[in-house]
Each structure stands twice: as structure tokens, then as C-alpha cells.
Enzyme design. Structure first.
Site, PDB file in Angstrom:
ATOM      1  CD  GLU B  70      -1.818  -2.376   1.480  1.00 28.11           C
ATOM      2  OE1 GLU B  70      -0.655  -2.624   1.861  1.00 28.11           O
ATOM      3  OE2 GLU B  70      -2.719  -3.232   1.433  1.00 28.11           O
ATOM      4  CG  HIS B 139     -10.594  -6.842   6.869  1.00 25.71           C
ATOM      5  ND1 HIS B 139      -9.678  -7.317   7.774  1.00 25.71           N
ATOM      6  CD2 HIS B 139     -10.108  -7.142   5.646  1.00 25.71           C
ATOM      7  CE1 HIS B 139      -8.681  -7.900   7.121  1.00 25.71           C
ATOM      8  NE2 HIS B 139      -8.905  -7.799   5.832  1.00 25.71           N
TER       9      HIS B 139
END
Lengths: 320, 337, 373
Positions: B70, B139
Site C-alpha cells: 500500500e 476490515h
């Protein structure tokens, strides 16, 4: 190299040196706010690499020790000096300071206060260049400290995976702040890490402008032609501390030795005058011109206005 | 022509139309095509929840898969934006901001200011947020308050398919960095969406319904929860005015304040937690700017100050529901000194 | 089959998106004798409030859906029949209607059909209602669309084909408006007649649409059998140029709403849905450019109204309707039409949008124009 290119390279290195030496003495007067990280001693690296780049299509990202990269990428020296003094006439109107000098119009994507901040950005600049298809390249400068950041290692990987026209220049000046690279760089060699990411890696002597110039030529050429990224470890020494005010109690006598025996400006001068390519007078003239430029830059910066309340809340968004 | 499509399709259509219109738009992220280098389909996923599905075949050079990396690819999107592209990068789950936040808040957000107004960084970072899919603590969180607090970022929370398309096109055309927060439990919700391209300006709240008894400011998926509560309250004779800010940065303070001036009562409904979030922020705004109009204390309905739990029984308790909203509205309407 | 003398009053479909309507008030009471065109009830939709008129005469025998009821489009909400029809027969119809209402499902949807024609390479969206040799085409004004005719299209459609179109740059039609000239718009309307296979038609135009249909009649007098003009542009010098500029420039609810309030005599017509729908339209790509181009046709370089179609009136029969409270193009502009011998109705209680605020007057004007042709 043509005479003109040699003269230009010398002028760039001399400008960086003069700029940094002057900052060193001005900082001691207390007139310069904040943190300043000087690049003196490392001039051959920025100059040797940026000699291959053009303002329009090529991008560099720099570090907290970024003055040299800015100068080598043709950022206006007077605007840089004014920025370091926090003046409205500065490159960033006094809002960035030493660690954030940038000039996008010159392809200078900023000095960066975050160690390892630049390499991911350079992957993006390289992607943009690749999609534009004009042969542009993007170069990330980082130090031995930055070479241990995950962002840098991720970027080396991404550059290979995307086959980006990117060049990674690890300027190993021996210390990440006060910590020796010999201790912090696992495996001992930054350049050797290139192999793990499937790209060429090379170590060059950062006191030797010609060595850097040649290594960078090859890497930039490869990138421009679609050959993918390269990692170059440039080994050099910084003449001052991590920041101005650093007592450098962690260092031994290596700086004086480097200044006396290895200095990139001296070596450059000896070589080009020794083989008769350039004359000492030509270089002396540059020295004098640069000294005047830096004098003027400091005087103008000190005389320039400071930003005011009206500037505080502008430039956050383009539209909000 | 408007037709009914899903929130997911609305975002996909916005991306496709903007890629068609502007060759500078690139889409990148983990598995945004899907299956790169793998022996099967080369457009296997279209993002982990299928939002970018199909784009790779139409724009093969401009839909890029990335390693799970990322920092590198969000940073690359930011860097590319400064050099003329308009990247739309998918962070996947917004909780993953933790591994790349520097590139967002230290780089993208600050360039313009640090560089004295000379940087233009038109990057869009798409991220899924929200509880309800039993995806557990790493998440599921509603992390947008963190981004909202960062000067230099714009933060978008589409509450319907119509909003999703218009706000995405605006995000792509916008010259500032935008965090585009998609509620992953809303991808299949359907609504009327024009086929044509259109934009919804940032910083303009939508008055979802008008009512005189209490103002309910609801964000993202909570808009539909507030509507459900308002339907229930209407039967009891309580009329709610529901305001959907649509963007938390910029925030349309005027519409919220005007509504509270009319109703005298405020409930803020947010799926994020109670601390340093939009519920606290908007409450403070109204207390500061419309104190004289308030006829009751401000009510807030938020998730608790906990990570998002896994077990369905706990997660269902975690997410604010219509009953909690209705109770909060009733309590401000019935409040007596 | 029940007695054919029994008339069912159905929840009308005013506009494509209307699914249900709420009866806010019954104007007529059970037992009242009603004539065709009499007001029966006030009905509120999510877009606009309107008055339901009787489509046939008789006695309002029974109200099926009381005030306050939300009824699906097409559901029987009242029964009208001559006094001599026995109660038992009425009861049977009412029982069936109540059951239908309880189910919430209308028998069938006979609202306008939306279609697309290609005119000059542009997609032109239109809504059609009714079936008949006589063709009526409704042309909206600046920033309007085919749905603005929701109250008049249905009454006009008995025995006729009534098309309401979206001009280029508007509604669901292509957003490219060419040079934005009146001639271009007029040619689009004539091209539309070709596209739908109508050799001739009666044209009805509101505001800018009034100027457009006038120009169309001048360009093809043989094809335009009558003109009905509702607050038409181009017939006089007085028009609110600030409205036009304000409408074109408005990008937010806050900017748009004050402009829209000027359109109606009854400002409560400007509800949230109306504003939201117009904002949704204005946010479509290409609309800003289209409105800007058309603005250059409507206003001169000095920013004042520039359209003048008074010289274009020919032999085509003309009827006109004006809202007495029209603040955009005030009724004083009607002088030129009166001078040209056109019948002009000035309706109290209506602003610039007479076809929405006083639809019966517009329908009557169209009927008059049709008779005169």
C-alpha cells in the site's frame, strides 16, 4: 563531456557548496528558523545525476537534505534562500522551509521531511512518464537511512513489477542521523539489495563527479528506453552534522580528511585543468560569480517580507 | 435516462465514463483487474468486491494491478497525480490506511500548502469502510473521521447509488486529493442513476427529507437507517428533517445550521465512534453556532468506543440501528427542562 | 362488466416517476352534480400538488379513497355516475375498487410512454400519450422538460396523440444544442415531426418553447396547424433576464431555489423534489454549456432580452395563455398577440407556469386553437 557541460556541472557543484557553507555560517547567527540539513560534500551526486535530466519531462524526489538536489534540478537559488529564511519571496512563499522546497515546474517534487517519503512518489512520477510516452524518467534520492524504510523497499519492488522508468539513488553518507550505516544497513551494501528486486545495482564513488555521471548516464538511458529501474549507491561524506547544531560527537576525524583529500570540487578542478580541458581562470570566474549570487541571495532573502496573517489559511485546497 | 443500478455499478460506471473522457485517469490497486501473472482469467476480480470489474478489458493500459504494497502504490498514485495523471487508487479496506498513511496525510494532503500553493494533486483514494459483513476489527472500521481531521484532504461518503456516481465523477475531476469512502454493505443497494455523466458538488448537504420536529444529520449508510427511523417516527406524529452532508470535508455547516434553526433539535447519527468523530464535531458546531435555536440537548447515536466485534450478535449491537435513532429523536423531542 | 354509465375516477399519472398520489382534499362531495372539467380533488405527488378535474359529468356517487389516502396511479378513487344508476351497482364497483386500493396495485399503467427519436443526429427524448390521427406536440421552455406538461398531456390525449418532447440540452435529450439558435430549435421540432411520422401537428409552446413553435410555424406553415402559446418568449420586451442568468448559473440548492420561486404564483409549489430534480438535471455533463448557449439566444450582448418573434406570426391560428402573476414574462407582453388577433387568456392564480398552476386554462386554450384550425 563538452566544455559547456563541464562548466555547467562545476557551476552547479560550486553553487551548492557556496549555498551550504553560507547557510552554515548564517545559521550560527540565529537568523534562520527551524531545522537545516546541509548537503556540503555530496555535490557530485546531485550534479552527476541531474546532468542527465531535463526540467520538462523528468522528475526527482529529494530528502530532508535536499538543497543540492534542488539546485541541480535548476530550482531558483534566490527563491530557495528566501524560502529557508521563511520569506514570501521563497520557492514556497515561506510555507515549506528548508525541508519542503519544491518546484514542480522544474520537475522537482520536493525535498521531503519523511525519510523514505520520496521513492513511492517517484514510482508514480515514473508511471506518469511511462504512460505519457515521451521517454521521461523519475529519480528518487534517498539516504542510507531511507534505504532501510519499507517504503523504499516496496518502491524498488513496484518499480520492477511495473517496469518503471525509475532510478533510485541511495546517497550513503555513512550516517542516518547519528547511527552508522555500517551498523544499520543489514548486509552492508545498499546496492546489493537491487539484485533481490531484479534490477541492476551499482556502487560508485560519490566524490568523483565523473563516476557518478557515468553510472547515472547508463541508468537514465536504460530507463528512457524501457529497460526498467536501476539502483545506484553513491558513497560519500557529509561535511556537516545531521542538522545544524549537531555536535557530531559520534564521528571521528573523517570530515577533515575528506575535505583535504577527496573533495569533489577539488578533484573536478584538478582533473579538468590537469588535462587542459578547462583553465583555472574559467573556474575562478565561476567561483566569483557564484559567491556574488549567494551574497545577493542572502541579502535579498533577509530584506524580503515575511508572510502575514492573510497567508495563513491560503493554499490548503485548490477549491474548498 | 435514469435507470436502477447498484451502488457498485454506479461507481464502476463513473470510473468507466471518466476513463473514456479523460486519458489521464488511471485505476490502480490490489486486484483491480485481478489475476495479474496468474494462469487463469486476466480480469479475474475487478477489486476484492468487484467494483472495478470490466474496466481492464476496456482500458488495459490504465487499469493496474499492484503488489500488496500500500505504501508504494498509494504513494505512486500521489506522485503520479503531481505529474499530470488523475489516479484512482483503491486502498481496499480503509483500515489498511495504517500501512500507508504517511503517503496520504504527510505527502498528498500537505503538498499544496508546503509548496506554497503550487502543487496540484488530483488523486482519488477509494476505500471501503463499515461494519455489517462480519469482517471483524481490521476490515470494518469507519475511519473517515481521521481523514476529515487532516487539512488538505477532501472526504466523501456517498449514501446511495446516485450520490456514488456523481460524487465519484466530481472526485476524479476535483484537483485536490479526495478520500472516497464506500460502505461495503451498500454495494448491492439499488437506486435511480442517470446514464449520463454528472457531478455532485462537494460541500453541499442533501436534505433527504423535510420535517419540522427534529434535525437528524446522518452519514453514509446511516442515512438509510435514519430514514427508517423517520418513517417510524412519522407514524407517531414526529417529523424528522434528515440531512446527509455527503462530504465531511468540506462540511456544509450552513445547511445543518439552517435546519436546526427551524427544528430546534438535533440528533447526529454516525457509524464511527463517539470520540473525535463527526457526531462530536457536528454537535460542537451546532452548540457553537446555533445555541440560541436549540430547544433540547443534542443527541448522538454512534457506534461504541470499541473495535468492531466479529460475532454477529455483537456486531449487530455495535452498528447504530433505527430503533436507537428513533429513541434518540424522541428523547430530544420530549425533552423538558 | 359493470354498467357503462358508471365512471371511475382514477388516480392520475402526472409525470413518469409518479407512482402514487395523496388526496389532500376532496373539493366535490358525495352527491354533488359535477360537470366535465370541474375540480374534484386536490392531489399531492412527491413532485407537485395539483387539482384533479372531472373527465365526465354526473353525480359524484361515492368517494372510495378518503382525503389523506395515498393511492397508486390508476386506482379508482371515486365513482361518478348518473343519479339513476342503482346503488347496488355502485356498491359493487366501490367494493372492487376498495379491494384494489387495499392491495395497492393498479390494474394497469396507462401513463405516458417514454421513447427516443433521432433528430439531426441527436437523441430526442419524448413522452407520448393517447392514440389518434390528430397530433399535438408540447414544447417546454428554458431549463424545462417534457414532464412539465404532466397536468395537460393527459386531458389533451383523449382521441389524440400527444407528444411532449425534451428540447436538445434538456431532460433526457442529447445535450448538444448546436449553435443554440431559435432556428436550430425550430428545426429540431420539425425534424421531430418527421421522426414520429407526423405530416402536421398542433404545437404548444411554453416560454422559450413558445418562441420555438412560432418559428417552426413560420418555417413550415403547412405543417403547423395551430399554435398555443403559454407565456411565450419573444412577444414583448419585458422578461426577467436576471432569472435566466440566475437559473443558468445556479449550481446549488441555495442558489437555485430563489430563482424557481419566481416561476410560480403559489411559491409552495417549489418543493424539495422540484429543486432536487432540477439540480440533478443541471449537474449532467453538457447542461451548463447548453444553457449558456441558449442564453445567448435569449439575451442580447447588452444582457437584455433579445428574442423577437412578433414578425414570424403568419396565418396559423393562435391561442395564448398567460398567468396573471407571471414574473418572468409578464402578461403585458401579450399586447402584441392581441394586436395580431390571437385570443389571450390571462389566468388569475398562475405565474409563469400556467400549465402547472392552471392546467385547465391551458387545455381550454389548446382546444380552442385546435377548433380554429
Amino acid at each position: 563531456m563538452h566544455d559547456k557541460a563541464l562548466l555547467r556541472a562545476y557551476r552547479t557543484m560550486r553553487t551548492i557548496r557556496e549555498f551550504e557553507e553560507r547557510l552554515h555560517s548564517e545559521f550560527a547567527t540565529g537568523d534562520i528558523p527551524g531545522f537545516v540539513h546541509l548537503y556540503a560534500g555530496e555535490e557530485a551526486s546531485a550534479t552527476g545525476v541531474c546532468a542527465h535530466l531535463d526540467d520538462h519531462r523528468d522528475t526527482i524526489a529529494s530528502t530532508h537534505r535536499g538543497h543540492g538536489h534542488c539546485i541541480a534540478k535548476n530550482v531558483d537559488v534566490k527563491a530557495m534562500m528566501a524560502e529557508i529564511y521563511g520569506r514570501t519571496t521563497g520557492s514556497c512563499h515561506g510555507k515549506g522551509g528548508s525541508m519542503h522546497i519544491a518546484d514542480l515546474s522544474k520537475g522537482m517534487l520536493g525535498a521531503n521531511g519523511i525519510v523514505g517519503g520520496g521513492p513511492p512518489l517517484i514510482c508514480g512520477a515514473a508511471l506518469a512518464a511511462k504512460l505519457r510516452g515521451e521517454g521521461g524518467v523519475a529519480v528518487a534520492f534517498f539516504g542510507d537511512g531511507g534505504s532501510n524504510q519499507g517504503t523504499t523497499l516496496e518502491s524498488l519492488n513496484l518499480a520492477t513489477v511495473w517496469n518503471l522508468p525509475a532510478v533510485f539513488i541511495a546517497e550513503n553518507n555513512g550516517y542516518a542521523e547519528a547511527t552508522a550505516a555500517t551498523w544499520s544497513v543489514g548486509g552492508g551494501s545498499i546496492a546489493a539489495r537491487a539484485a533481490a528486486f531484479g534490477m541492476p545495482g551499482r556502487t560508485v564513488d560519490g566524490f568523483d563527479f565523473f563516476a557518478v555521471h557515468e553510472a547515472a548516464a547508463e541508468a537514465v538511458e536504460r530507463a528512457r528506453n524501457g529497460g526498467g529501474p536501476t539502483l545506484i549507491e553513491v558513497q560519500l561524506t557529509r561535511y556537516y552534522g545531521h542538522f545544524e547544531g549537531d555536535q557530531q560527537t559520534y564521528r571521528a576525524g573523517e570530515v577533515q580528511q575528506a575535505r583535504n583529500e577527496l573533495d569533489c570540487l577539488k578533484r573536478f578542478r584538478d582533473r579538468v585543468t590537469g588535462d587542459g580541458t578547462l583553465t583555472a581562470a574559467q573556474l575562478d570566474q565561476i567561483d566569483a560569480e557564484v559567491a556574488r549570487l549567494i551574497d545577493d541571495a542572502v541579502a535579498e532573502a533577509k530584506a524580503a517580507p515575511l508572510p502575514t496573517r492573510a497567508d495563513l489559511e491560503t493554499d490548503v485546497y485548490i477549491q474548498y | 435516462m435514469a435507470r436502477s443500478i447498484s451502488y457498485r455499478e454506479a461507481i464502476n460506471e463513473a470510473l468507466a465514463q471518466e476513463m473514456e473522457r479523460d486519458p489521464a485517469v488511471v485505476v490502480l490497486g490490489e486486484d483491480n483487474a485481478g489475476g495479474a501473472g496468474a494462469p487463469g482469467e486476466d480480469d479475474a476480480w475487478g477489486g476484492v468486491l468487484g467494483v472495478t470489474k470490466g474496466l481492464y478489458h476496456r482500458f488495459p493500459d490504465r487499469v493496474l494491478d499492484t503488489p500488496i504494497s500500500e505504501s508504494a502504490f498509494i504513494g505512486a498514485a500521489v506522485g503520479a497525480a503531481t505529474r499530470g495523471l488523475r489516479p484512482v487508487a483503491e486502498l481496499m479496506f480503509i483500515d489498511f490506511m495504517g500501512v500507508c498513511f504517511d503517503q496520504i496525510f504527510n505527502q498528498a494532503a500537505k503538498f499544496r500548502y508546503m509548496f506554497g500553493g503550487k502543487a496540484v494533486t488530483p488523486v482519488v483514494i477509494r476505500a471501503m469502510y463499515g461494519a455489517g459483513l462480519r469482517a471483524a476489527a481490521q476490515h470494518s472500521q469507519a475511519m473517515y473521521p481521521v481523514f476529515t481531521s487532516v487539512p488538505g484532504l477532501k472526504v466523501v461518503l456517498p449514501s446511495s447509488a446516485y450520490e456514488a456516481k456523481g460524487l465519484m465523477i466530481q472526485a476524479i475531476r476535483d484537483d485536490d486529493p479526495v478520500i472516497f469512502c464506500e460502505h461495503k454493505a451498500m454495494y448491492d443497494t439499488v437506486g435511480e442513476v442517470p446514464q449520463e455523466s454528472y457531478t455532485i458538488p462537494f460541500g453541499e448537504a442533501n436534505v433527504v427529507r423535510e420535517g419540522g420536529d427534529a434535525t437528524v444529520v446522518a452519514l453514509g449508510r446511516m442515512v438509510s437507517v435514519a430514514e427508517e427511523a423517520a418513517d417510524e417516527l412519522a407514524q407517531a406524529g414526529v417529523q424528522c428533517e434528515i440531512v446527509d452532508p455527503r462530504t465531511t470535508s468540506p462540511l456544509d455547516a450552513d445547511t445543518i445550521l439552517e435546519s436546526v434553526e427551524q427544528t430546534g433539535r438535533l440528533v447526529v447519527v454516525d457509524e464511527a465512534g463517539p470520540r473525535c468523530g463527526l457526531a462530536a464535531d457536528i454537535s460542537a458546531l451546532v452548540a457553537r453556532e446555533a445555541f440560541g435555536a436549540l430547544q433540547a440537548p443534542i443527541g448522538t447515536v454512534t457506534a461504541p468506543h470499541t473495535p468492531v466485534p466479529f460475532s454477529p450478535s455483537l456486531e449487530d449491537l455495535y452498528i447504530p440501528d433505527a430503533q436507537q435513532v428513533a429513541a434518540a429523536v424522541k428523547s430530544v423531542v420530549d425533552w423538558k427542562r | 362488466m359493470s354498467d357503462e354509465r358508471i365512471g371511475r375516477v382514477a388516480m392520475p399519472k402526472w409525470g413518469l416517476s409518479m407512482k402514487t398520489g395523496k388526496i389532500t382534499e376532496w373539493i366535490a362531495a358525495e352527491g354533488d352534480e359535477v360537470e366535465e372539467g370541474d375540480d374534484l380533488a386536490e392531489i399531492d405527488t412527491d413532485k407537485i400538488a395539483g387539482t384533479l378535474e372531472a373527465s365526465e359529468g354526473g353525480v359524484l356517487r361515492r368517494i372510495v379513497a378518503e382525503a389523506g389516502t395515498d393511492a397508486p396511479v390508476g386506482c379508482t378513487i371515486a365513482v361518478v355516475a348518473p343519479a339513476e344508476v342503482p346503488d347496488a351497482e355502485i356498491d359493487a364497483v366501490v367494493a372492487e375498487a376498495r379491494e384494489q386500493l387495499a392491495r395497492g396495485v393498479p390494474e394497469e399503467d396507462d401513463g405516458p410512454r417514454t421513447e427516443t427519436a433521432e433528430v439531426g443526429g441527436r437523441a430526442i427524448s419524448y413522452a407520448s400519450l393517447g392514440d389518434g390521427d390528430e397530433v399535438v406536440v408540447l414544447v417546454h421552455g428554458y431549463g424545462g422538460d417534457k414532464n412539465s406538461w404532466l397536468f395537460v398531456q393527459e386531458p389533451l390525449a383523449a382521441g389524440r396523440t400527444v407528444h411532449a418532447l425534451d428540447l436538445p440540452g434538456h431532460g433526457a435529450s442529447a445535450k448538444d444544442v448546436g449553435d443554440g439558435s431559435l432556428e436550430f430549435l425550430a428545426d429540431t421540432v420539425l425534424g421531430f415531426l418527421d421522426a414520429v411520422g407526423a405530416r402536421s401537428a398542433h404545437l404548444v409552446g411554453h416560454s422559450l418553447g413558445g418562441a420555438v413553435v412560432t418559428a417552426a410555424a413560420a418555417r413550415a406553415p403547412g405543417r403547423v396547424r395551430s399554435l398555443t402559446l403559454v407565456s411565450p418568449a419573444g412577444y414583448g420586451p419585458e422578461a426577467d433576464a436576471d432569472y435566466l442568468r440566475g437559473f443558468a448559473a445556479a449550481g446549488t440548492r441555495r442558489e437555485l431555489k430563489p430563482q424557481l420561486l419566481k416561476l410560480f404564483a403559489d411559491e409552495s409549489q417549489v418543493n424539495r423534489q422540484l429543486v432536487d430534480d432540477l439540480l440533478k438535471y443541471k449537474r449532467l455533463d453538457g447542461v451548463d454549456a447548453a444553457l449558456a448557449a441558449l442564453l445567448r439566444t435569449l439575451l442580447g450582448e447588452d444582457g437584455r432580452p433579445a428574442l423577437d418573434v412578433t414578425g414570424l406570426l403568419g396565418v396559423t391560428p393562435v391561442a395564448a395563455v398567460w398567468g396573471a402573476q407571471d414574473r418572468i414574462i409578464p402578461p403585458s407582453n401579450a399586447a402584441s398577440l392581441r394586436a395580431a388577433g390571437a385570443g389571450v387568456r390571462v389566468v388569475e392564480g398562475a405565474g409563469h407556469m400556467a400549465h402547472m398552476e392552471a392546467p385547465a386554462a391551458v387545455v381550454a386554450a389548446v382546444e380552442e386553437a385546435l377548433k380554429g384550425s
